[in-house]
Scaffold this motif. Structure first.
Motif, PDB file in Angstrom:
ATOM      1  N   ASP A 151       0.823  -1.215   0.000  1.00 37.31           N
ATOM      2  CA  ASP A 151       0.000   0.000   0.000  1.00 37.31           C
ATOM      3  C   ASP A 151       0.855   1.263   0.000  1.00 37.31           C
ATOM      4  N   GLU A 152       2.167   1.107   0.010  1.00 34.14           N
ATOM      5  CA  GLU A 152       3.108   2.233   0.006  1.00 34.14           C
ATOM      6  C   GLU A 152       4.043   2.130  -1.194  1.00 34.14           C
ATOM      7  N   LEU A 180      14.657   4.197  -8.812  1.00 27.73           N
ATOM      8  CA  LEU A 180      13.429   3.593  -9.323  1.00 27.73           C
ATOM      9  C   LEU A 180      12.495   3.286  -8.160  1.00 27.73           C
ATOM     10  N   THR A 181      11.381   4.004  -8.128  1.00 30.37           N
ATOM     11  CA  THR A 181      10.360   3.794  -7.111  1.00 30.37           C
ATOM     12  C   THR A 181       9.087   3.343  -7.805  1.00 30.37           C
ATOM     13  N   PRO A 219       5.147   2.886  -7.628  1.00 31.11           N
ATOM     14  CA  PRO A 219       3.998   3.368  -6.853  1.00 31.11           C
ATOM     15  C   PRO A 219       3.262   2.222  -6.156  1.00 31.11           C
ATOM     16  N   ALA A 220       2.486   2.568  -5.143  1.00 25.15           N
ATOM     17  CA  ALA A 220       1.709   1.575  -4.402  1.00 25.15           C
ATOM     18  C   ALA A 220       0.771   0.819  -5.333  1.00 25.15           C
ATOM     19  N   ARG A 221       0.702  -0.509  -5.146  1.00 23.95           N
ATOM     20  CA  ARG A 221      -0.201  -1.377  -5.907  1.00 23.95           C
ATOM     21  C   ARG A 221      -0.113  -1.134  -7.409  1.00 23.95           C
ATOM     22  N   ASP A 222       1.110  -1.165  -7.927  1.00 24.51           N
ATOM     23  CA  ASP A 222       1.337  -0.898  -9.344  1.00 24.51           C
ATOM     24  C   ASP A 222       2.297  -1.937  -9.925  1.00 24.51           C
ATOM     25  N   VAL A 223       2.340  -1.960 -11.244  1.00 19.16           N
ATOM     26  CA  VAL A 223       3.226  -2.855 -11.982  1.00 19.16           C
ATOM     27  C   VAL A 223       3.961  -2.025 -13.029  1.00 19.16           C
TER      28      VAL A 223
END
Length: 55
Positions: free
Chosen positions: A8-9, A42-43, A45-49
């Motif tokens: 979630d983060e 490289l970050t 995002p929460a709940r992403d692909v």
């Protein structure tokens, strides 16, 4: 390269883990929207692909 973040983060991806696969690559291009990402910060995002083309 495909990277998932089920958290979630937002999560920073430590690219040293993938050195054998990515070699000297320093950037990747998102195959969906064409955005270029640097592997230095490289970050995901929460709940992403992210689906990146290593060029």
């Amino acid at each position: 390269m495909v990277a998932f973040n089920k958290s979630d983060e937002p999560q920073k991806l430590e690219m040293e883990r993938f050195a054998e696969v990515i070699g000297d690559e320093a950037r990747g291009t998102d195959v969906v929207n064409g955005h270029r990402y640097s592997f230095k910060n490289l970050t995901i995002p929460a709940r992403d692909v992210l689906v990146l083309d290593l060029n």
